[in-house]
Design a protein around this motif. Structure first.
Motif, PDB file in Angstrom:
ATOM      1  N   GLU A   1       0.808  -1.210   0.000  1.00  0.00           N
ATOM      2  CA  GLU A   1       0.000   0.000   0.000  1.00  0.00           C
ATOM      3  C   GLU A   1       0.850   1.273   0.000  1.00  0.00           C
ATOM      4  OE1 GLU A   1      -3.174   0.247   2.772  1.00  0.00           O
ATOM      5  OE2 GLU A   1      -4.242  -1.464   1.920  1.00  0.00           O
ATOM      6  N   GLU A   2       1.990   1.237   0.635  1.00  0.00           N
ATOM      7  CA  GLU A   2       2.830   2.438   0.688  1.00  0.00           C
ATOM      8  C   GLU A   2       3.244   2.870  -0.712  1.00  0.00           C
ATOM      9  OE1 GLU A   2       6.993   4.009   2.772  1.00  0.00           O
ATOM     10  OE2 GLU A   2       6.060   2.115   3.409  1.00  0.00           O
ATOM     11  N   THR A   3       3.688   1.923  -1.527  1.00  0.00           N
ATOM     12  CA  THR A   3       4.100   2.245  -2.893  1.00  0.00           C
ATOM     13  C   THR A   3       2.918   2.658  -3.747  1.00  0.00           C
ATOM     14  OG1 THR A   3       5.995   0.740  -2.777  1.00  0.00           O
ATOM     15  CG2 THR A   3       5.180   1.299  -4.971  1.00  0.00           C
ATOM     16  N   ILE A   4       1.819   1.948  -3.615  1.00  0.00           N
ATOM     17  CA  ILE A   4       0.645   2.246  -4.437  1.00  0.00           C
ATOM     18  C   ILE A   4       0.066   3.605  -4.066  1.00  0.00           C
ATOM     19  CG2 ILE A   4      -1.708   1.518  -4.990  1.00  0.00           C
ATOM     20  CD1 ILE A   4      -0.713  -1.395  -4.552  1.00  0.00           C
ATOM     21  N   CYS A   5      -0.016   3.914  -2.788  1.00  0.00           N
ATOM     22  CA  CYS A   5      -0.561   5.207  -2.375  1.00  0.00           C
ATOM     23  C   CYS A   5       0.331   6.351  -2.826  1.00  0.00           C
ATOM     24  CB  CYS A   5      -0.777   5.239  -0.868  1.00  0.00           C
ATOM     25  SG  CYS A   5      -2.171   4.218  -0.324  1.00  0.00           S
ATOM     26  N   ALA A   6       1.646   6.132  -2.850  1.00  0.00           N
ATOM     27  CA  ALA A   6       2.549   7.154  -3.380  1.00  0.00           C
ATOM     28  C   ALA A   6       2.273   7.398  -4.855  1.00  0.00           C
ATOM     29  CB  ALA A   6       4.001   6.733  -3.160  1.00  0.00           C
ATOM     30  N   ALA A   7       1.973   6.333  -5.598  1.00  0.00           N
ATOM     31  CA  ALA A   7       1.641   6.479  -7.015  1.00  0.00           C
ATOM     32  C   ALA A   7       0.319   7.221  -7.201  1.00  0.00           C
ATOM     33  CB  ALA A   7       1.580   5.100  -7.672  1.00  0.00           C
ATOM     34  N   ILE A   8      -0.655   6.946  -6.351  1.00  0.00           N
ATOM     35  CA  ILE A   8      -1.941   7.652  -6.428  1.00  0.00           C
ATOM     36  C   ILE A   8      -1.741   9.135  -6.149  1.00  0.00           C
ATOM     37  CG2 ILE A   8      -4.180   7.919  -5.282  1.00  0.00           C
ATOM     38  CD1 ILE A   8      -4.192   4.862  -4.896  1.00  0.00           C
ATOM     39  N   ALA A   9      -0.907   9.467  -5.179  1.00  0.00           N
ATOM     40  CA  ALA A   9      -0.655  10.871  -4.844  1.00  0.00           C
ATOM     41  C   ALA A   9      -0.026  11.604  -6.026  1.00  0.00           C
ATOM     42  CB  ALA A   9       0.244  10.960  -3.617  1.00  0.00           C
ATOM     43  N   ARG A  10       0.846  10.930  -6.778  1.00  0.00           N
ATOM     44  CA  ARG A  10       1.512  11.552  -7.932  1.00  0.00           C
ATOM     45  C   ARG A  10       0.607  11.647  -9.152  1.00  0.00           C
ATOM     46  NH1 ARG A  10       5.529   7.662  -6.563  1.00  0.00           N
ATOM     47  NH2 ARG A  10       4.899   6.437  -8.410  1.00  0.00           N
ATOM     48  N   GLN A  11      -0.487  10.901  -9.156  1.00  0.00           N
ATOM     49  CA  GLN A  11      -1.295  10.717 -10.351  1.00  0.00           C
ATOM     50  C   GLN A  11      -2.027  11.984 -10.774  1.00  0.00           C
ATOM     51  OE1 GLN A  11      -1.704   7.699 -12.108  1.00  0.00           O
ATOM     52  NE2 GLN A  11      -2.918   8.830 -13.601  1.00  0.00           N
ATOM     53  N   LYS A  12      -2.029  12.243 -12.067  1.00  0.00           N
ATOM     54  CA  LYS A  12      -2.866  13.287 -12.643  1.00  0.00           C
ATOM     55  C   LYS A  12      -4.289  12.755 -12.749  1.00  0.00           C
ATOM     56  CE  LYS A  12      -3.355  16.241 -16.719  1.00  0.00           C
ATOM     57  NZ  LYS A  12      -2.794  16.580 -18.056  1.00  0.00           N
ATOM     58  N   PRO A  13      -5.301  13.536 -12.348  1.00  0.00           N
ATOM     59  CA  PRO A  13      -6.686  13.030 -12.402  1.00  0.00           C
ATOM     60  C   PRO A  13      -7.117  12.669 -13.822  1.00  0.00           C
ATOM     61  CG  PRO A  13      -6.567  15.014 -11.049  1.00  0.00           C
ATOM     62  CD  PRO A  13      -5.238  14.883 -11.737  1.00  0.00           C
ATOM     63  N   ASN A  14      -7.975  11.653 -13.910  1.00  0.00           N
ATOM     64  CA  ASN A  14      -8.528  11.235 -15.202  1.00  0.00           C
ATOM     65  C   ASN A  14      -9.549  12.226 -15.742  1.00  0.00           C
ATOM     66  OD1 ASN A  14      -8.841   7.993 -13.646  1.00  0.00           O
ATOM     67  ND2 ASN A  14      -7.051   8.763 -14.737  1.00  0.00           N
ATOM     68  N   TRP A  15     -10.142  13.028 -14.863  1.00  0.00           N
ATOM     69  CA  TRP A  15     -11.073  14.093 -15.236  1.00  0.00           C
ATOM     70  C   TRP A  15     -10.998  15.175 -14.163  1.00  0.00           C
ATOM     71  CZ3 TRP A  15     -12.979   9.151 -13.931  1.00  0.00           C
ATOM     72  CH2 TRP A  15     -13.574   9.056 -12.669  1.00  0.00           C
ATOM     73  N   ALA A  16     -11.601  16.310 -14.401  1.00  0.00           N
ATOM     74  CA  ALA A  16     -11.593  17.388 -13.424  1.00  0.00           C
ATOM     75  C   ALA A  16     -12.320  16.934 -12.169  1.00  0.00           C
ATOM     76  CB  ALA A  16     -12.250  18.639 -13.999  1.00  0.00           C
ATOM     77  N   PRO A  17     -11.648  16.869 -11.027  1.00  0.00           N
ATOM     78  CA  PRO A  17     -12.296  16.389  -9.802  1.00  0.00           C
ATOM     79  C   PRO A  17     -13.573  17.175  -9.491  1.00  0.00           C
ATOM     80  CG  PRO A  17      -9.929  16.543  -9.482  1.00  0.00           C
ATOM     81  CD  PRO A  17     -10.216  17.166 -10.817  1.00  0.00           C
ATOM     82  N   GLY A  18     -14.605  16.426  -9.110  1.00  0.00           N
ATOM     83  CA  GLY A  18     -15.892  17.022  -8.796  1.00  0.00           C
ATOM     84  C   GLY A  18     -16.794  17.190  -9.996  1.00  0.00           C
ATOM     85  N   ARG A  19     -16.227  17.109 -11.194  1.00  0.00           N
ATOM     86  CA  ARG A  19     -17.034  17.275 -12.412  1.00  0.00           C
ATOM     87  C   ARG A  19     -17.855  16.023 -12.692  1.00  0.00           C
ATOM     88  NH1 ARG A  19     -19.910  20.534 -15.654  1.00  0.00           N
ATOM     89  NH2 ARG A  19     -19.784  19.931 -17.850  1.00  0.00           N
ATOM     90  N   TYR A  20     -17.215  14.866 -12.547  1.00  0.00           N
ATOM     91  CA  TYR A  20     -17.880  13.585 -12.791  1.00  0.00           C
ATOM     92  C   TYR A  20     -17.522  12.613 -11.664  1.00  0.00           C
ATOM     93  CZ  TYR A  20     -18.119  15.470 -17.545  1.00  0.00           C
ATOM     94  OH  TYR A  20     -18.341  16.273 -18.632  1.00  0.00           O
ATOM     95  N   SER A  21     -18.174  11.472 -11.685  1.00  0.00           N
ATOM     96  CA  SER A  21     -17.764  10.345 -10.853  1.00  0.00           C
ATOM     97  C   SER A  21     -17.467   9.173 -11.776  1.00  0.00           C
ATOM     98  CB  SER A  21     -18.852   9.968  -9.840  1.00  0.00           C
ATOM     99  OG  SER A  21     -20.022   9.525 -10.506  1.00  0.00           O
ATOM    100  N   GLY A  22     -16.790   8.197 -11.233  1.00  0.00           N
ATOM    101  CA  GLY A  22     -16.471   7.003 -12.016  1.00  0.00           C
ATOM    102  C   GLY A  22     -15.971   5.914 -11.105  1.00  0.00           C
ATOM    103  N   ASN A  23     -16.210   4.689 -11.479  1.00  0.00           N
ATOM    104  CA  ASN A  23     -15.907   3.531 -10.660  1.00  0.00           C
ATOM    105  C   ASN A  23     -14.409   3.454 -10.331  1.00  0.00           C
ATOM    106  OD1 ASN A  23     -15.922   1.058  -9.383  1.00  0.00           O
ATOM    107  ND2 ASN A  23     -16.131  -0.132 -11.269  1.00  0.00           N
ATOM    108  N   HIS A  24     -14.058   3.800  -9.097  1.00  0.00           N
ATOM    109  CA  HIS A  24     -12.680   3.643  -8.617  1.00  0.00           C
ATOM    110  C   HIS A  24     -12.524   2.195  -8.154  1.00  0.00           C
ATOM    111  CE1 HIS A  24     -12.734   7.930  -8.994  1.00  0.00           C
ATOM    112  NE2 HIS A  24     -11.631   8.138  -8.302  1.00  0.00           N
ATOM    113  N   ALA A  25     -12.400   1.300  -9.125  1.00  0.00           N
ATOM    114  CA  ALA A  25     -12.548  -0.130  -8.889  1.00  0.00           C
ATOM    115  C   ALA A  25     -11.608  -0.666  -7.810  1.00  0.00           C
ATOM    116  CB  ALA A  25     -12.325  -0.896 -10.192  1.00  0.00           C
TER     117      ALA A  25
END
Length: 416
Positions: free
Chosen positions: A153-177
């Motif tokens: 989880e430590e490595t994966i959460c670091a990757a999530i923190a670095r990630q550019k959003p797939n869409w403008a946050p709050g504009r849409y929702s989508g299955n965060h599988a």
């Protein structure tokens, strides 16, 4: 006596065979639910299934049927568990509700106040509530996942923190599988005085106190013969046995580069969800898809919320928030992954105009790939869980499940 203990005691008192297809118990006046449940087993559209429903604190349905493995030699027993895929999101929503009730963080608090690295690429204003309501635009991450490393989880959460959003946050929702679970786990880890991550927090603060057979991270001590094994599907089945899965999603899941492909095929490239039913995944406790649970256990957890959350220390304010639901995304309810409307809210899914799965809008719960569904409806006093080990190819309202739920509500109306 805890509610789960009362429910278990009541079941033991009244348990009896229902018919040649099903085992368990239905309360007087709910016999049609047993007939509806048995129909999927009789028609062999479900390898095995289990359903427990609690109304106003009393078990009215507790049924099991079919088999727990493909050879059809071992009957599904009352305390068997199965991998429940996205029903796990509801467990994560419960853990977040307990954490908010204890003051670890607030739903309207920016994630970056808790997790500063998360602010990268313009994510600094995303609130905990938005992230838990799958509006953060972090459904697909560029980090390559593998089953061998999915517990890092430590490595994966670091990757999530670095990630550019797939869409403008709050504009849409989508299955965060998958990512919903890791985001919630990092939030809990950073604010929990003991530094626990989601699996440990959930097992010690929710499932453990209620005595429920529900696990995030299956312990070595659990008897593996009590696991109902999954009969999955391949992507070809989505075309050959197409039911209610949106056609755009069916095609996009097979096209590398699409958001659906990147979300749903990482870590499993075109293998289908059945490949997750393995010891390595059971042990991890992945907080969006890795829960292991019995129908009885799920119903017991949701019943704690149906009764107001007091058993878990959930505050009235948090309960009111869950009942009311998070604000819709500004661009509407269309799920950017599933290509159909969906109302995500604080780790759960809520009823809305296209999917009224409960009688009141106070309900919250989760559905899973393959057809399983579990929810609480506090205004109606209902806790519901239906799970199966044979995955269907629809979205929600799997006909094997829906016929049971419809029969229950029809009985509820007649018995009112």
């Amino acid at each position: 006596m805890q509610q789960s203990d009362r429910a278990q005691a009541q079941h033991t008192k009244h348990s009896s065979p229902v018919d040649e297809w099903t085992r368990g118990y239905v309360a007087p006046g709910f016999e049609p639910v047993a007939n509806a449940f048995a129909s999927a087993i009789q028609a062999q559209t479900a390898l095995g299934a289990a359903c427990t429903i609690i109304h106003r604190g009393e078990i009215v349905v507790d049924l099991q049927g079919g088999w727990r493995e493909k050879a059809r030699t071992q009957a599904w027993q009352c305390d068997d568990i199965a991998l429940v895929y996205s029903l796990t999101k509801g467990l994560t929503g419960m853990a977040a509700a307990v954490a908010v009730s204890r003051g670890l963080f607030a739903y309207d608090e920016p994630v970056a106040d808790i997790w500063p690295e998360f602010a990268a690429h313009g994510k600094g204003s995303i609130t905990v509530g938005e992230a838990l309501s799958e509006q953060a635009g972090l459904a697909a991450i560029d980090h390559k996942l593998t089953l061998d490393a999915i517990g890092d989880e430590e490595t994966i959460c670091a990757a999530i923190a670095r990630q550019k959003p797939n869409w403008a946050p709050g504009r849409y929702s989508g299955n965060h599988a998958y990512t919903l679970g890791w985001i919630a786990s990092e939030l809990i880890h950073r604010r929990d005085p003991e530094g626990r991550r989601l699996p440990c927090f959930f097992n010690e603060e929710i499932a453990g106190p209620l005595g429920a057979d529900v696990f995030l991270g299956l312990p070595d001590s659990f008897e593996r013969e009590r696991i109902a094994r999954i009969q999955g599907f391949g992507l070809q089945d989505l075309f050959i046995h197409h039911t209610t899965m949106p056609w755009p999603l069916t095609f996009k899941m097979c096209l590398p580069g699409t958001l659906a492909f990147r979300t749903l095929n990482n870590p499993l490239i075109l293998e289908g969800p059945g490949a997750l039913d393995c010891e390595a995944f059971w042990r991890v406790g992945q907080g969006a898809a890795g829960g292991m649970a019995s129908a009885r256990g799920l119903a017991a957890l949701y019943n704690a919320f149906a009764e107001g959350g007091e058993a878990l220390g959930v505050t009235d304010e948090v309960m009111d928030t869950l009942k009311q639901g998070h604000a819709y995304p500004s661009g509407g309810l269309k799920d950017q992954i599933l290509t159909a409307d969906m109302y995500y809210s604080y780790g759960f899914e809520k009823p809305f105009s296209e999917w009224e799965y409960a009688r009141t809008r106070s309900a919250f719960g989760s559905f899973a790939v393959g057809g399983s569904l579990a929810f609480a409806d506090p205004d109606d006093g209902v806790a519901y869980a239906w799970i199966t080990n044979q995955l269907g190819t629809g979205k929600w309202d799997d006909p094997r499940e829906k016929i049971v739920r419809d029969a229950f509500y029809a009985c509820l109306e007649m018995n009112a």
